[in-house]
Design a protein around this motif. Structure first.
Motif, short mmCIF file in Angstrom:
data_model
loop_
_atom_site.label_atom_id
_atom_site.label_comp_id
_atom_site.label_asym_id
_atom_site.label_seq_id
_atom_site.Cartn_x
_atom_site.Cartn_y
_atom_site.Cartn_z
N ILE A 1 6.69 10.00 -0.44
CA ILE A 1 5.96 8.88 -1.06
C ILE A 1 4.50 9.27 -1.23
O ILE A 1 3.90 9.88 -0.34
CB ILE A 1 6.08 7.62 -0.20
CG1 ILE A 1 7.53 7.11 -0.17
CG2 ILE A 1 5.16 6.51 -0.70
CD1 ILE A 1 7.77 6.00 0.85
N ASP A 2 3.90 8.92 -2.35
CA ASP A 2 2.47 9.16 -2.57
C ASP A 2 1.70 8.10 -1.79
O ASP A 2 1.31 7.06 -2.33
CB ASP A 2 2.15 9.10 -4.06
CG ASP A 2 0.75 9.62 -4.38
OD1 ASP A 2 -0.11 9.58 -3.47
OD2 ASP A 2 0.51 10.07 -5.52
N ILE A 3 1.49 8.38 -0.52
CA ILE A 3 0.89 7.40 0.39
C ILE A 3 -0.55 7.06 0.02
O ILE A 3 -0.92 5.87 -0.03
CB ILE A 3 1.02 7.89 1.84
CG1 ILE A 3 2.50 7.93 2.23
CG2 ILE A 3 0.24 6.98 2.80
CD1 ILE A 3 2.78 8.61 3.55
N PRO A 4 -1.42 8.03 -0.26
CA PRO A 4 -2.78 7.67 -0.66
C PRO A 4 -2.81 6.77 -1.90
O PRO A 4 -3.63 5.85 -1.98
CB PRO A 4 -3.44 9.02 -0.94
CG PRO A 4 -2.67 9.99 -0.10
CD PRO A 4 -1.25 9.49 -0.15
N LEU A 5 -1.92 7.03 -2.85
CA LEU A 5 -1.90 6.21 -4.07
C LEU A 5 -1.50 4.78 -3.76
O LEU A 5 -2.17 3.83 -4.19
CB LEU A 5 -0.95 6.81 -5.10
CG LEU A 5 -0.74 5.96 -6.37
CD1 LEU A 5 -2.06 5.72 -7.09
CD2 LEU A 5 0.29 6.62 -7.29
N PHE A 6 -0.43 4.58 -2.98
CA PHE A 6 0.00 3.19 -2.76
C PHE A 6 -1.00 2.44 -1.89
O PHE A 6 -1.20 1.22 -2.06
CB PHE A 6 1.44 3.12 -2.24
CG PHE A 6 1.65 3.08 -0.75
CD1 PHE A 6 1.27 1.98 0.02
CD2 PHE A 6 2.31 4.12 -0.09
CE1 PHE A 6 1.50 1.93 1.39
CE2 PHE A 6 2.55 4.08 1.27
CZ PHE A 6 2.14 2.98 2.01
N ILE A 7 -1.68 3.14 -0.99
CA ILE A 7 -2.70 2.45 -0.19
C ILE A 7 -3.90 2.09 -1.05
O ILE A 7 -4.48 1.01 -0.92
CB ILE A 7 -3.10 3.31 1.03
CG1 ILE A 7 -1.91 3.45 1.99
CG2 ILE A 7 -4.29 2.68 1.76
CD1 ILE A 7 -2.19 4.28 3.22
N ARG A 8 -4.27 2.98 -1.96
CA ARG A 8 -5.36 2.65 -2.90
C ARG A 8 -4.99 1.44 -3.76
O ARG A 8 -5.82 0.58 -4.05
CB ARG A 8 -5.68 3.85 -3.78
CG ARG A 8 -6.90 3.61 -4.70
CD ARG A 8 -7.15 4.81 -5.60
NE ARG A 8 -7.56 5.98 -4.85
CZ ARG A 8 -8.82 6.22 -4.48
NH1 ARG A 8 -9.78 5.34 -4.78
NH2 ARG A 8 -9.13 7.31 -3.82
N GLN A 9 -3.73 1.37 -4.15
CA GLN A 9 -3.28 0.23 -4.97
C GLN A 9 -3.35 -1.07 -4.18
O GLN A 9 -3.69 -2.12 -4.73
CB GLN A 9 -1.86 0.50 -5.48
CG GLN A 9 -1.82 1.59 -6.55
CD GLN A 9 -0.41 2.07 -6.86
OE1 GLN A 9 0.42 2.20 -5.96
NE2 GLN A 9 -0.13 2.34 -8.12
N ILE A 10 -3.06 -1.01 -2.88
CA ILE A 10 -3.24 -2.20 -2.05
C ILE A 10 -4.71 -2.55 -1.94
O ILE A 10 -5.11 -3.72 -2.06
CB ILE A 10 -2.64 -1.96 -0.64
CG1 ILE A 10 -1.12 -1.86 -0.71
CG2 ILE A 10 -3.06 -3.08 0.33
CD1 ILE A 10 -0.46 -1.48 0.60
N ALA A 11 -5.55 -1.55 -1.75
CA ALA A 11 -7.00 -1.78 -1.60
C ALA A 11 -7.61 -2.40 -2.85
O ALA A 11 -8.59 -3.14 -2.77
CB ALA A 11 -7.70 -0.45 -1.27
N THR A 12 -7.01 -2.10 -4.00
CA THR A 12 -7.53 -2.65 -5.26
C THR A 12 -6.83 -3.94 -5.68
O THR A 12 -6.99 -4.41 -6.80
CB THR A 12 -7.41 -1.62 -6.39
OG1 THR A 12 -6.05 -1.19 -6.51
CG2 THR A 12 -8.30 -0.41 -6.11
N GLY A 13 -6.03 -4.50 -4.76
CA GLY A 13 -5.44 -5.81 -5.02
C GLY A 13 -4.18 -5.80 -5.86
O GLY A 13 -3.83 -6.83 -6.46
N THR A 14 -3.47 -4.67 -5.92
CA THR A 14 -2.24 -4.61 -6.71
C THR A 14 -1.07 -4.14 -5.82
O THR A 14 -0.54 -3.04 -6.01
CB THR A 14 -2.39 -3.67 -7.92
OG1 THR A 14 -2.84 -2.37 -7.45
CG2 THR A 14 -3.41 -4.21 -8.90
N PRO A 15 -0.65 -4.97 -4.87
CA PRO A 15 0.43 -4.56 -3.96
C PRO A 15 1.76 -4.36 -4.67
O PRO A 15 2.58 -3.57 -4.21
CB PRO A 15 0.49 -5.71 -2.95
CG PRO A 15 -0.10 -6.89 -3.67
CD PRO A 15 -1.18 -6.32 -4.54
#
Length: 446
Positions: A59-73
Protein backbone atom coordinates in the motif's frame (compact mmCIF):
# COMPACT_ATOMS: atom_id res chain seq x y z
CA UNK A 1 -17.72 -28.53 24.37
CA UNK A 2 -16.52 -30.40 27.48
CA UNK A 3 -18.82 -32.77 29.34
CA UNK A 4 -19.80 -30.92 32.50
CA UNK A 5 -20.14 -34.14 34.57
CA UNK A 6 -16.37 -34.61 34.28
CA UNK A 7 -15.34 -30.96 34.34
CA UNK A 8 -17.27 -29.10 37.05
CA UNK A 9 -14.86 -26.18 36.84
CA UNK A 10 -15.87 -25.38 33.26
CA UNK A 11 -19.01 -23.28 33.46
CA UNK A 12 -20.66 -20.40 31.65
CA UNK A 13 -22.05 -17.12 32.90
CA UNK A 14 -19.31 -16.22 35.38
CA UNK A 15 -19.56 -12.49 34.67
CA UNK A 16 -22.31 -9.92 34.40
CA UNK A 17 -23.56 -8.82 31.01
CA UNK A 18 -21.90 -5.43 31.53
CA UNK A 19 -18.56 -7.13 32.22
CA UNK A 20 -18.83 -9.22 29.05
CA UNK A 21 -19.67 -6.13 27.01
CA UNK A 22 -16.73 -4.20 28.45
CA UNK A 23 -14.25 -7.07 28.10
CA UNK A 24 -15.12 -7.69 24.46
CA UNK A 25 -15.41 -4.09 23.33
CA UNK A 26 -13.21 -2.74 20.53
CA UNK A 27 -9.54 -3.24 21.42
CA UNK A 28 -8.60 0.06 19.76
CA UNK A 29 -11.26 2.74 19.55
CA UNK A 30 -11.58 4.22 16.04
CA UNK A 31 -10.19 7.67 15.39
CA UNK A 32 -12.55 10.56 14.80
CA UNK A 33 -11.88 13.14 12.10
CA UNK A 34 -9.83 15.47 14.28
CA UNK A 35 -7.78 12.66 15.78
CA UNK A 36 -7.07 11.29 12.30
CA UNK A 37 -5.86 14.68 11.08
CA UNK A 38 -3.54 15.07 14.08
CA UNK A 39 -2.19 11.53 13.63
CA UNK A 40 -1.67 12.07 9.89
CA UNK A 41 0.26 15.29 10.52
CA UNK A 42 2.98 13.26 12.26
CA UNK A 43 3.88 11.52 8.98
CA UNK A 44 7.03 12.70 7.18
CA UNK A 45 5.63 11.44 3.83
CA UNK A 46 8.97 9.79 3.09
CA UNK A 47 9.90 9.47 -0.58
CA UNK A 48 11.47 6.03 -0.14
CA UNK A 49 9.04 5.02 2.56
CA UNK A 50 10.19 1.99 4.56
CA UNK A 51 6.62 1.45 5.76
CA UNK A 52 5.45 0.82 2.20
CA UNK A 53 8.23 -1.72 1.64
CA UNK A 54 7.28 -3.50 4.88
CA UNK A 55 3.62 -3.82 3.87
CA UNK A 56 2.95 -7.24 2.26
CA UNK A 57 0.35 -5.63 -0.01
CA UNK A 58 2.60 -2.63 -0.86
CA UNK A 59 0.00 0.00 0.00
CA UNK A 60 1.24 3.52 -0.76
CA UNK A 61 1.13 4.51 2.90
CA UNK A 62 2.57 8.05 2.59
CA UNK A 63 0.02 8.83 -0.13
CA UNK A 64 -3.03 7.65 1.79
CA UNK A 65 -1.91 9.44 4.95
CA UNK A 66 -1.38 12.64 2.96
CA UNK A 67 -4.89 12.22 1.56
CA UNK A 68 -6.25 11.98 5.10
CA UNK A 69 -4.25 15.05 6.11
CA UNK A 70 -5.78 17.00 3.23
CA UNK A 71 -9.32 16.03 4.19
CA UNK A 72 -10.01 13.36 1.56
CA UNK A 73 -10.31 10.07 3.50
CA UNK A 74 -12.39 8.50 0.72
CA UNK A 75 -9.49 8.97 -1.69
CA UNK A 76 -7.18 7.51 0.96
CA UNK A 77 -9.41 4.45 1.19
CA UNK A 78 -9.30 4.00 -2.58
CA UNK A 79 -5.49 4.09 -2.42
CA UNK A 80 -5.63 1.34 0.21
CA UNK A 81 -8.24 -0.81 -1.53
CA UNK A 82 -6.36 -0.68 -4.83
CA UNK A 83 -3.73 -2.85 -3.19
CA UNK A 84 -5.68 -4.52 -0.39
CA UNK A 85 -9.42 -5.02 -0.84
CA UNK A 86 -9.64 -6.27 2.76
CA UNK A 87 -7.91 -3.17 4.07
CA UNK A 88 -10.65 -2.65 6.63
CA UNK A 89 -10.02 -5.93 8.40
CA UNK A 90 -6.27 -5.70 8.00
CA UNK A 91 -6.37 -2.32 9.73
CA UNK A 92 -7.89 -4.10 12.72
CA UNK A 93 -5.86 -7.31 12.89
CA UNK A 94 -2.61 -6.77 10.97
CA UNK A 95 0.46 -6.87 13.25
CA UNK A 96 1.50 -3.36 12.21
CA UNK A 97 3.88 -3.26 15.16
CA UNK A 98 6.12 -5.76 13.36
CA UNK A 99 5.50 -4.51 9.82
CA UNK A 100 4.87 -0.93 8.68
CA UNK A 101 4.95 0.76 12.09
CA UNK A 102 8.11 -1.03 13.19
CA UNK A 103 10.11 0.59 10.39
CA UNK A 104 8.39 3.98 10.57
CA UNK A 105 10.96 6.78 10.75
CA UNK A 106 9.10 8.21 13.74
CA UNK A 107 9.46 4.86 15.54
CA UNK A 108 13.18 4.71 14.82
CA UNK A 109 13.78 8.30 15.91
CA UNK A 110 11.28 8.74 18.74
CA UNK A 111 10.00 5.31 19.71
CA UNK A 112 6.46 6.28 18.70
CA UNK A 113 5.43 5.47 15.12
CA UNK A 114 2.73 7.09 13.05
CA UNK A 115 -0.47 5.18 13.84
CA UNK A 116 -0.70 3.66 10.38
CA UNK A 117 -3.15 0.91 11.32
CA UNK A 118 -5.65 3.23 12.98
CA UNK A 119 -5.36 5.72 10.12
CA UNK A 120 -6.04 2.93 7.64
CA UNK A 121 -9.13 1.94 9.60
CA UNK A 122 -10.35 5.54 9.66
CA UNK A 123 -10.04 5.83 5.88
CA UNK A 124 -11.55 2.47 4.98
CA UNK A 125 -14.42 2.79 7.45
CA UNK A 126 -15.22 6.24 6.08
CA UNK A 127 -15.57 4.96 2.53
CA UNK A 128 -17.38 1.74 3.41
CA UNK A 129 -19.93 3.66 5.46
CA UNK A 130 -20.82 5.64 2.34
CA UNK A 131 -22.49 2.48 1.05
CA UNK A 132 -21.03 2.75 -2.45
CA UNK A 133 -18.62 0.17 -3.80
CA UNK A 134 -15.63 2.01 -5.32
CA UNK A 135 -15.05 -0.42 -8.21
CA UNK A 136 -16.96 -1.49 -11.31
CA UNK A 137 -16.52 -4.62 -13.35
CA UNK A 138 -14.75 -4.64 -16.68
CA UNK A 139 -16.56 -5.93 -19.74
CA UNK A 140 -17.45 -9.62 -19.35
CA UNK A 141 -14.74 -11.93 -20.68
CA UNK A 142 -16.86 -15.07 -20.85
CA UNK A 143 -14.34 -16.88 -18.65
CA UNK A 144 -15.29 -18.73 -15.47
CA UNK A 145 -13.03 -19.25 -12.46
CA UNK A 146 -13.60 -21.47 -9.43
CA UNK A 147 -12.24 -20.08 -6.16
CA UNK A 148 -12.22 -22.66 -3.38
CA UNK A 149 -12.01 -21.13 0.06
CA UNK A 150 -13.67 -17.85 1.03
CA UNK A 151 -10.99 -16.66 3.42
CA UNK A 152 -8.71 -13.65 2.90
CA UNK A 153 -6.83 -15.17 -0.06
CA UNK A 154 -9.94 -16.48 -1.78
CA UNK A 155 -11.93 -13.29 -1.27
CA UNK A 156 -9.06 -11.17 -2.56
CA UNK A 157 -8.66 -13.38 -5.64
CA UNK A 158 -12.40 -13.49 -6.30
CA UNK A 159 -12.79 -9.70 -6.14
CA UNK A 160 -9.83 -9.01 -8.42
CA UNK A 161 -11.00 -11.63 -10.95
CA UNK A 162 -14.56 -10.29 -10.93
CA UNK A 163 -13.25 -6.76 -11.40
CA UNK A 164 -11.38 -7.99 -14.49
CA UNK A 165 -14.67 -9.20 -15.98
CA UNK A 166 -14.49 -12.91 -15.17
CA UNK A 167 -17.36 -14.83 -13.57
CA UNK A 168 -16.39 -16.37 -10.23
CA UNK A 169 -17.93 -19.23 -8.31
CA UNK A 170 -16.70 -18.94 -4.72
CA UNK A 171 -16.90 -22.13 -2.65
CA UNK A 172 -16.39 -22.55 1.09
CA UNK A 173 -16.66 -25.52 3.43
CA UNK A 174 -18.36 -23.46 6.13
CA UNK A 175 -21.83 -21.99 6.23
CA UNK A 176 -20.44 -18.44 6.06
CA UNK A 177 -17.70 -16.75 4.06
CA UNK A 178 -14.77 -14.98 5.69
CA UNK A 179 -12.43 -17.78 6.73
CA UNK A 180 -9.93 -16.67 9.34
CA UNK A 181 -11.47 -13.20 9.51
CA UNK A 182 -14.87 -14.63 10.44
CA UNK A 183 -13.89 -17.64 12.54
CA UNK A 184 -10.31 -17.23 13.74
CA UNK A 185 -9.78 -13.66 14.95
CA UNK A 186 -10.20 -12.60 18.57
CA UNK A 187 -13.65 -11.12 19.09
CA UNK A 188 -12.28 -7.89 20.60
CA UNK A 189 -10.30 -7.18 17.42
CA UNK A 190 -13.30 -7.30 15.10
CA UNK A 191 -16.54 -6.23 16.73
CA UNK A 192 -20.08 -5.62 15.49
CA UNK A 193 -19.98 -8.29 12.82
CA UNK A 194 -17.44 -6.40 10.75
CA UNK A 195 -16.05 -9.50 9.01
CA UNK A 196 -19.45 -10.40 7.59
CA UNK A 197 -20.19 -6.79 6.62
CA UNK A 198 -16.86 -6.58 4.81
CA UNK A 199 -17.68 -9.72 2.81
CA UNK A 200 -21.06 -8.26 1.83
CA UNK A 201 -19.36 -5.03 0.77
CA UNK A 202 -16.73 -6.88 -1.26
CA UNK A 203 -19.41 -8.90 -3.06
CA UNK A 204 -21.00 -5.70 -4.34
CA UNK A 205 -18.50 -5.81 -7.22
CA UNK A 206 -20.83 -8.34 -8.82
CA UNK A 207 -19.92 -11.42 -10.78
CA UNK A 208 -19.20 -13.53 -7.66
CA UNK A 209 -21.58 -16.33 -6.65
CA UNK A 210 -21.02 -17.78 -3.18
CA UNK A 211 -21.61 -21.50 -2.60
CA UNK A 212 -21.44 -22.30 1.14
CA UNK A 213 -21.06 -25.74 2.72
CA UNK A 214 -19.01 -27.02 -0.21
CA UNK A 215 -15.76 -28.69 0.86
CA UNK A 216 -12.96 -29.79 -1.42
CA UNK A 217 -12.60 -33.56 -1.34
CA UNK A 218 -16.15 -34.04 -0.09
CA UNK A 219 -18.49 -31.95 -2.22
CA UNK A 220 -15.96 -30.79 -4.80
CA UNK A 221 -13.30 -32.62 -6.78
CA UNK A 222 -10.38 -30.70 -8.23
CA UNK A 223 -10.39 -32.69 -11.48
CA UNK A 224 -14.06 -31.82 -12.02
CA UNK A 225 -13.40 -28.16 -11.30
CA UNK A 226 -10.59 -28.19 -13.85
CA UNK A 227 -13.01 -29.58 -16.42
CA UNK A 228 -15.81 -27.14 -15.61
CA UNK A 229 -13.83 -23.92 -15.21
CA UNK A 230 -11.19 -22.03 -17.14
CA UNK A 231 -9.02 -21.71 -14.02
CA UNK A 232 -9.07 -22.71 -10.36
CA UNK A 233 -7.73 -20.90 -7.28
CA UNK A 234 -7.32 -22.78 -3.99
CA UNK A 235 -7.41 -20.84 -0.74
CA UNK A 236 -8.41 -23.74 1.49
CA UNK A 237 -6.38 -22.84 4.56
CA UNK A 238 -5.06 -25.39 7.02
CA UNK A 239 -7.84 -27.61 8.35
CA UNK A 240 -5.92 -29.92 10.67
CA UNK A 241 -4.60 -29.19 14.17
CA UNK A 242 -1.29 -30.63 15.34
CA UNK A 243 -1.42 -33.13 18.18
CA UNK A 244 0.33 -32.69 21.52
CA UNK A 245 1.61 -36.26 21.35
CA UNK A 246 1.31 -36.43 25.12
CA UNK A 247 -0.55 -38.99 27.27
CA UNK A 248 -3.92 -37.67 28.41
CA UNK A 249 -4.44 -35.56 25.31
CA UNK A 250 -7.88 -37.13 24.85
CA UNK A 251 -9.05 -36.23 28.34
CA UNK A 252 -12.22 -34.22 28.57
CA UNK A 253 -11.44 -30.51 28.79
CA UNK A 254 -8.62 -30.66 26.22
CA UNK A 255 -9.77 -28.59 23.24
CA UNK A 256 -8.39 -27.24 19.97
CA UNK A 257 -7.93 -23.50 20.41
CA UNK A 258 -9.14 -22.79 16.86
CA UNK A 259 -12.49 -24.44 17.67
CA UNK A 260 -12.82 -22.44 20.89
CA UNK A 261 -12.19 -19.17 19.05
CA UNK A 262 -14.63 -20.10 16.28
CA UNK A 263 -17.35 -20.89 18.82
CA UNK A 264 -16.72 -17.59 20.57
CA UNK A 265 -16.83 -15.64 17.31
CA UNK A 266 -20.13 -17.18 16.27
CA UNK A 267 -22.02 -16.94 19.55
CA UNK A 268 -24.65 -14.28 20.12
CA UNK A 269 -24.42 -14.71 23.88
CA UNK A 270 -21.00 -14.59 25.50
CA UNK A 271 -22.48 -15.62 28.85
CA UNK A 272 -23.41 -19.00 27.30
CA UNK A 273 -19.77 -19.92 26.64
CA UNK A 274 -18.22 -22.17 29.32
CA UNK A 275 -14.67 -21.53 30.47
CA UNK A 276 -12.49 -23.19 33.09
CA UNK A 277 -11.31 -21.76 36.36
CA UNK A 278 -7.73 -22.78 35.57
CA UNK A 279 -6.88 -22.61 31.87
CA UNK A 280 -3.63 -23.68 30.22
CA UNK A 281 -2.89 -22.74 26.60
CA UNK A 282 -0.08 -24.63 24.90
CA UNK A 283 1.54 -22.73 22.03
CA UNK A 284 3.21 -19.46 21.12
CA UNK A 285 1.39 -18.01 18.14
CA UNK A 286 -1.48 -15.61 17.61
CA UNK A 287 -4.05 -18.36 18.12
CA UNK A 288 -2.54 -19.14 21.51
CA UNK A 289 -2.64 -15.48 22.55
CA UNK A 290 -6.22 -15.04 21.34
CA UNK A 291 -7.38 -18.15 23.19
CA UNK A 292 -5.58 -17.17 26.37
CA UNK A 293 -6.76 -13.57 26.45
CA UNK A 294 -10.35 -14.46 25.63
CA UNK A 295 -10.39 -17.16 28.33
CA UNK A 296 -9.42 -14.48 30.83
CA UNK A 297 -12.04 -12.09 29.46
CA UNK A 298 -14.70 -14.80 29.80
CA UNK A 299 -13.95 -15.06 33.51
CA UNK A 300 -11.23 -17.68 34.01
CA UNK A 301 -9.38 -17.20 37.31
CA UNK A 302 -5.95 -18.32 36.13
CA UNK A 303 -4.74 -18.48 32.54
CA UNK A 304 -1.25 -19.66 31.65
CA UNK A 305 0.38 -19.83 28.22
CA UNK A 306 3.26 -22.27 27.90
CA UNK A 307 5.65 -22.17 24.96
CA UNK A 308 8.44 -24.65 24.32
CA UNK A 309 11.02 -22.10 23.17
CA UNK A 310 12.19 -18.67 24.31
CA UNK A 311 10.41 -15.34 24.14
CA UNK A 312 12.29 -14.20 21.03
CA UNK A 313 11.24 -17.33 19.10
CA UNK A 314 7.53 -16.85 19.77
CA UNK A 315 5.60 -16.20 16.56
CA UNK A 316 3.19 -13.94 18.43
CA UNK A 317 4.67 -10.44 18.41
CA UNK A 318 6.08 -8.79 21.51
CA UNK A 319 3.07 -6.46 21.41
CA UNK A 320 0.69 -9.43 21.54
CA UNK A 321 2.66 -11.04 24.35
CA UNK A 322 2.46 -7.82 26.33
CA UNK A 323 -1.26 -7.56 25.58
CA UNK A 324 -1.72 -11.03 27.04
CA UNK A 325 0.18 -10.25 30.22
CA UNK A 326 -1.66 -6.93 30.57
CA UNK A 327 -4.93 -8.90 30.57
CA UNK A 328 -3.65 -11.13 33.37
CA UNK A 329 -2.24 -14.06 31.38
CA UNK A 330 0.94 -15.65 32.69
CA UNK A 331 3.44 -16.77 30.03
CA UNK A 332 5.98 -19.51 30.71
CA UNK A 333 8.76 -19.96 28.16
CA UNK A 334 11.04 -22.92 27.47
CA UNK A 335 8.71 -25.69 28.59
CA UNK A 336 6.97 -28.54 26.77
CA UNK A 337 4.04 -30.76 27.82
CA UNK A 338 4.81 -34.26 29.08
CA UNK A 339 1.37 -35.47 30.14
CA UNK A 340 -2.16 -34.14 30.65
CA UNK A 341 -3.13 -35.24 34.14
CA UNK A 342 -6.54 -36.51 35.20
CA UNK A 343 -8.76 -39.57 35.00
CA UNK A 344 -11.21 -38.92 32.18
CA UNK A 345 -11.04 -35.18 32.66
CA UNK A 346 -8.09 -32.82 32.69
CA UNK A 347 -6.92 -31.76 36.14
CA UNK A 348 -3.51 -30.39 35.21
CA UNK A 349 -0.57 -30.57 32.85
CA UNK A 350 2.93 -31.76 33.65
CA UNK A 351 5.62 -29.83 31.78
CA UNK A 352 9.35 -30.25 31.33
CA UNK A 353 11.70 -27.31 30.97
CA UNK A 354 13.61 -27.20 27.69
CA UNK A 355 16.89 -25.89 26.38
CA UNK A 356 18.35 -25.47 22.91
CA UNK A 357 21.66 -27.12 22.10
CA UNK A 358 23.14 -26.75 18.61
CA UNK A 359 19.72 -25.67 17.38
CA UNK A 360 17.97 -28.76 18.73
CA UNK A 361 15.35 -28.56 21.48
CA UNK A 362 15.96 -30.86 24.42
CA UNK A 363 14.28 -31.53 27.73
CA UNK A 364 16.26 -30.70 30.88
CA UNK A 365 14.63 -33.36 33.05
CA UNK A 366 13.22 -30.70 35.38
CA UNK A 367 9.43 -30.93 35.53
CA UNK A 368 6.60 -28.92 37.03
CA UNK A 369 2.80 -29.13 37.10
CA UNK A 370 0.13 -26.53 36.44
CA UNK A 371 -3.46 -27.15 37.61
CA UNK A 372 -5.89 -27.03 34.69
CA UNK A 373 -9.50 -27.98 34.18
CA UNK A 374 -9.33 -26.70 30.59
CA UNK A 375 -6.42 -27.08 28.17
CA UNK A 376 -6.23 -25.43 24.75
CA UNK A 377 -3.98 -26.83 22.03
CA UNK A 378 -2.56 -24.05 19.86
CA UNK A 379 0.56 -25.65 18.42
CA UNK A 380 -0.06 -25.07 14.75
CA UNK A 381 -2.21 -26.42 11.95
CA UNK A 382 -1.60 -28.79 9.09
CA UNK A 383 -2.86 -29.08 5.54
CA UNK A 384 -5.51 -31.75 5.10
CA UNK A 385 -7.33 -32.90 2.01
CA UNK A 386 -4.83 -31.64 -0.57
CA UNK A 387 -5.89 -33.14 -3.93
CA UNK A 388 -3.64 -35.63 -5.65
CA UNK A 389 -1.34 -34.23 -8.29
CA UNK A 390 -0.42 -31.10 -6.37
CA UNK A 391 3.22 -30.86 -5.38
CA UNK A 392 3.63 -30.44 -1.63
CA UNK A 393 6.61 -28.78 0.06
CA UNK A 394 6.97 -28.37 3.80
CA UNK A 395 3.43 -29.56 4.38
CA UNK A 396 1.92 -26.94 2.06
CA UNK A 397 0.99 -26.68 -1.62
CA UNK A 398 4.07 -25.60 -3.54
CA UNK A 399 3.48 -22.48 -5.61
CA UNK A 400 5.43 -20.02 -7.72
CA UNK A 401 5.80 -16.34 -6.86
CA UNK A 402 2.45 -15.72 -8.55
CA UNK A 403 0.69 -18.67 -6.94
CA UNK A 404 0.84 -21.17 -9.80
CA UNK A 405 0.83 -24.79 -8.63
CA UNK A 406 2.30 -27.88 -10.28
CA UNK A 407 -1.03 -28.42 -12.08
CA UNK A 408 -1.71 -26.36 -15.19
CA UNK A 409 -4.59 -23.93 -14.66
CA UNK A 410 -4.54 -24.25 -10.86
CA UNK A 411 -3.28 -21.58 -8.45
CA UNK A 412 -3.17 -21.46 -4.66
CA UNK A 413 -2.56 -18.89 -1.94
CA UNK A 414 -2.98 -18.13 1.73
CA UNK A 415 -2.15 -20.48 4.58
CA UNK A 416 -2.40 -23.62 2.43
CA UNK A 417 0.40 -22.51 0.11
CA UNK A 418 4.13 -21.99 0.44
CA UNK A 419 4.99 -18.32 0.64
CA UNK A 420 5.08 -15.65 3.30
CA UNK A 421 3.84 -15.50 6.88
CA UNK A 422 0.43 -16.92 7.76
CA UNK A 423 -1.21 -13.51 8.09
CA UNK A 424 -4.46 -12.06 6.78
CA UNK A 425 -2.53 -9.38 4.89
CA UNK A 426 -0.23 -11.96 3.29
CA UNK A 427 -3.20 -14.02 2.17
CA UNK A 428 -4.76 -10.94 0.58
CA UNK A 429 -1.55 -10.19 -1.31
CA UNK A 430 -1.22 -13.76 -2.54
CA UNK A 431 -4.84 -13.91 -3.69
CA UNK A 432 -4.50 -10.59 -5.51
CA UNK A 433 -1.25 -11.58 -7.25
CA UNK A 434 -2.61 -14.98 -8.26
CA UNK A 435 -5.70 -13.30 -9.71
CA UNK A 436 -3.51 -11.06 -11.86
CA UNK A 437 -1.61 -14.12 -13.11
CA UNK A 438 -4.86 -16.00 -13.76
CA UNK A 439 -6.18 -13.03 -15.72
CA UNK A 440 -3.05 -12.97 -17.87
CA UNK A 441 -3.39 -16.72 -18.44
CA UNK A 442 -7.07 -16.45 -19.39
CA UNK A 443 -6.47 -13.59 -21.80
CA UNK A 444 -3.77 -15.46 -23.68
CA UNK A 445 -0.66 -14.58 -21.71
CA UNK A 446 2.10 -16.97 -20.74
Amino acid sequence: MPNSQYTPGIVSGRLSENEYAENFSDLHAPLDGHEATVAADRCYFCHDAPCMTACPTSIDIPLFIRQIATGTPEAAAKTIFDQNILGGMCARVCPTETLCEEVCVREVAEGKPVEIGRLQRYATDTLMEKGVHPYTRAKATGKKVAVVGAGPAGLSAAHRLAMKGHDVDLFDARAKAGGLNEFGIAAYKSVDGFAAREVDWLMEIGGITLHADKALGKDLELARLQDDYDAVFLGIGLGGVNALRAPGENNDGVIDAVDFIADLRQTDTLSALPVGRNVVVIGGGMTAVDAAVQSKLLGADNVTMVYRRGKEAMSASLYEQELATAKGVRIIYNAQPRVVLGEGAASGVEFEYTKSENGALQGTGEVFTIAADQVFKAIGQTLIGAPEGLKIAGGKIEVSETGATSLNGVWAGGDCATGGDDLTVTGVAEGRDAAEDIHSFLMGGA
